[in-house]
Scaffold this motif. Structure first.
Motif: not given
Length: 354
Positions: A35, A44, A82, A124-126, A148, A150-151
């Motif tokens: 992370s 976020s 995303r 989508e791939r932050r 974000a 859950q990202h």
């Protein structure tokens, strides 16, 4: 009763889904999955549930806050999501050429409103998107991450968790029995909780009751705020100017929960019909023809901002000029004197964590 029994039939799947998400969170918490914290300050805005909790109005609140109170250059703040529902892939920075199909309806809404002040980005791939953004625009000093929570690959400096007053997460269950994206205990990652879509006259005793229900799932020291929605005057598709009054209206919405919107419209206007669609619905020309055919000299079309950006692209110049079409801006409105306290929290947190 039959519907309740049908839901409980899926309880084992709900528990399995919750377990999978719990294992995933444990892997991130244990640093077995990486992370990464962005190099610049990041906020976020997210939720625990599927569906709308007012994330876009909160993002707009933050944008306006930093527009009004920071002295940095235009473009120092960027939003990143995303781009739900878009037909493209990869990282994009919004331009005048973009549509809801290329960046998504909510990013397009933000771009239309704030393009002179911020950069609106999708990816989508932050983690990769943030890296590309900072390489391309090193003057970026703050990133607002939309949806974000859950990202977990990105570890923001500040995590704002939203909870819909009408759909409290502490009474909900993981999918498919309920609407939770993960267990209620995911709220422990939040640095602040904002209960959204509250009635303006929510008593302090009821606020405390809700706080008592939230507390078992969060860290003990985080603040909890309450906010509602404030609708502004309808704005013309043609002139972009607000109007004081409208005749009777038909309402068009593509929202996760359109009940608060419909309630407000019924109280404020004469509502003849509500065309309700699912969240992020992609309108067709046939849909638009249906709406236009329902209009008359004393009936106007009223819709949301994020539906406006999609419907407007379907209109011919003649239809846009001659049809009574309006969208309804909405903003976060904190209850009582909580807005100043929330702003002070943002400022203090920023000073400690930048």
């Amino acid at each position: 009763m039959k519907r309740l029994g049908f839901k409980w039939l899926f309880l084992p799947f709900s528990r399995l889904y919750g377990l999978i998400m719990a294992v995933r969170n444990w892997l991130y918490d244990s640093q077995l999955l990486q992370s990464k914290r962005p190099e610049v300050y990041s906020i976020s805005v997210g939720n625990l549930t599927v569906g709308g909790t007012g994330k876009t109005p909160m993002i707009e609140f933050l944008i306006k806050r930093y527009m009004n109170n920071r002295s940095g250059a235009v473009g120092e703040t960027a939003t990143l999501s995303r781009g739900y529902g878009r037909q493209t892939k990869g990282f994009r920075i919004a331009t005048d050429m973009d549509t809801a199909e290329t960046i998504g309806d909510e990013p397009l809404q933000l771009y239309h409103k704030f393009k002179q002040w911020i950069r609106v980005c999708v990816g989508e791939r932050r983690v990769d998107a943030i890296q590309t953004l900072l390489q391309t625009h090193p003057d970026t000093s703050q990133i607002l991450l939309d949806d974000a929570f859950q990202h977990r690959a990105v570890r923001p400096h500040l995590s704002i968790l939203l909870m819909d007053y009408n759909r409290p997460f502490y009474e909900d269950y993981p999918f498919p029995v309920g609407r939770l994206r993960e267990s209620r205990h995911g709220a422990r990652r939040a640095d602040v909780v904002v209960v959204t879509k509250c009635p303006n006259n929510l008593w302090s005793t009821e606020q405390q009751r809700i706080i008592n229900h939230i507390r078992p799932y969060t860290r003990p020291d985080i603040p909890i705020f309450f906010a509602g929605l404030k609708y502004s005057q309808p704005v013309s598709f043609t002139t972009y100017q607000p109007v004081a009054q409208l005749p009777q209206v038909i309402l068009v919405s593509g929202l996760a929960n359109a009940d608060p919107l419909e309630q407000y419209v019924r109280q404020t206007f004469t509502l003849t019909h509500h065309y309700r669609f699912s969240d992020h619905y992609v309108y067709s020309r046939a849909d638009l023809d249906t709406f236009l055919s329902a209009l008359s000299a004393d009936t106007a079309l009223l819709t949301t901002e994020k539906d406006w950006v999609k419907l407007d692209t379907l209109l011919s110049p003649q239809e846009r000029m001659t049809s009574p079409l309006f969208y309804l801006p909405v903003a976060v409105q904190f209850l009582a004197d909580q807005e100043q306290t929330f702003i002070q929290f943002l400022d203090d947190y920023s000073l400690k964590n930048r």
